[in-house]
Design a protein around this motif. Structure first.
Motif, PDB file in Angstrom:
ATOM      1  N   ARG A   1     -14.961  15.787 -33.267  1.00 58.06           N
ATOM      2  CA  ARG A   1     -15.681  14.770 -34.037  1.00 58.06           C
ATOM      3  C   ARG A   1     -15.025  13.403 -33.857  1.00 58.06           C
ATOM      4  O   ARG A   1     -15.696  12.375 -33.881  1.00 58.06           O
ATOM      5  N   GLU A   2     -13.720  13.413 -33.671  1.00 61.08           N
ATOM      6  CA  GLU A   2     -12.990  12.161 -33.484  1.00 61.08           C
ATOM      7  C   GLU A   2     -12.904  11.768 -32.016  1.00 61.08           C
ATOM      8  O   GLU A   2     -12.793  10.593 -31.689  1.00 61.08           O
ATOM      9  N   MET A  61     -13.256  20.013 -35.242  1.00 62.97           N
ATOM     10  CA  MET A  61     -12.907  18.818 -36.016  1.00 62.97           C
ATOM     11  C   MET A  61     -12.338  17.732 -35.116  1.00 62.97           C
ATOM     12  O   MET A  61     -12.645  16.553 -35.276  1.00 62.97           O
ATOM     13  N   PRO A  83     -15.230  12.682 -29.139  1.00 59.47           N
ATOM     14  CA  PRO A  83     -16.420  13.382 -28.629  1.00 59.47           C
ATOM     15  C   PRO A  83     -16.604  13.309 -27.121  1.00 59.47           C
ATOM     16  O   PRO A  83     -17.512  13.947 -26.589  1.00 59.47           O
TER      17      PRO A  83
END
Length: 289
Positions: free
Chosen positions: A154-155, A151, A157
């Motif tokens: 995702r923020e 997760m 990368p």
């Protein structure tokens, strides 16, 4: 991970001591305003006596000046904002504030760290080898840590180290396809990492049923170009050569591995050399016939 939390606890104790000690002991009495007022009164009286003794001040002015000094001292004592009124409240409040800090500061710091820190990275970096990772997995916590890391990526990368950690964690969880994808993301951000290249080749070969040729072999060769004595890359290169029945090449890689590794690795390399030598002798005998 235990070391991390121990260091954090020591730092917290030091921080609390620096904050609480002044609160607990209170201000220095030498800086107390009431003490200063008494000192000023005494100094004024001393000067008054000196001036009267030297004849610089008429006797009728002495009593008036003394009354003025006494009035100022009394005003200080009666002033509700003076230390006489506030000292008792300060003595009561200081321990209360200190107790609140002891209770709230560690909890507040922990909440802040969990929100803006990186506990996932700490948890994964603290894994000492596959055995400890598997122990975490048996407790059901590794899946949670990996999901948190995924997760976060995702923020963020572009974090190559985090992608590498995620890939190695997927390998432990036997999610090989996910591991290969994560290794590719890490390598796209970090090209000159021989260990990462060797790990990627290993995961790719696992995904393809043990086939160390093609892209896996290219990754192995890239790792050895960067680090000719990389232990994992040498071991994989020897296995790849053995698969191609290039026994001489396999033995050369394992000779290098034997020289570069620790005693246990050297012993395994020697066994591989003997196996490759036996296979090469068998192949020669077959050709001679």
């Amino acid at each position: 991970m235990t070391t991390f939390w121990l260091i954090l606890a020591v730092m917290m104790v030091i921080a609390l001591a620096c904050v609480i000690a002044p609160l607990w002991h209170g201000p220095d009495s030498r800086a107390n305003p009431r003490t200063m007022a008494v000192a000023i009164y005494r100094s004024g009286m001393a000067e008054l006596e000196q001036e009267c003794s030297s004849g610089l001040m008429p006797a009728e002015h002495r009593a008036r000046t003394q009354r003025e000094l006494e009035r100022r001292l009394v005003d200080e004592a009666r002033d509700p904002s003076s230390p006489t009124a506030s000292r008792w409240a300060g003595n009561v409040m200081r321990p209360v504030v200190a107790a609140l800090l002891v209770a709230l500061l560690p909890a507040g710091a922990l909440v802040l760290y969990m929100r803006i820190g990186d506990p996932v990275a700490v948890a994964i970096e603290s894994m000492d080898g596959a055995q400890n990772v598997q122990h975490m997995d048996s407790q059901g916590s590794l899946e949670y840590v990996v999901s948190r890391l995924a997760m976060r990526l995702r923020e963020q990368p572009n974090d190559a180290a985090a992608w590498a950690m995620l890939a190695r964690s997927y390998v432990v969880l036997e999610r090989v396809e996910d591991a290969v994808a994560a290794y590719r993301r890490a390598l796209a951000l970090t090209h000159a990492d021989p260990e990462l290249l060797a790990d990627y080749a290993d995961a790719l070969a696992t995904l393809r049923g043990g086939d160390l040729n093609g892209e896996a072999l290219q990754s192995i060769q890239a790792a050895l170009a960067l680090d000719p004595v990389n232990v994992k890359a040498l071991a994989l290169a020897g296995s790849a050569a053995l698969d191609r029945r290039d026994y001489r090449q396999a033995m050369q890689y394992w000779e290098q591995l034997k020289a570069a590794g620790d005693p246990e690795i050297a012993a395994q390399a020697q066994r591989n050399i003997e196996t490759a030598g036996a296979l090469m002798a068998t192949a020669r005998d077959g050709q001679a016939r």
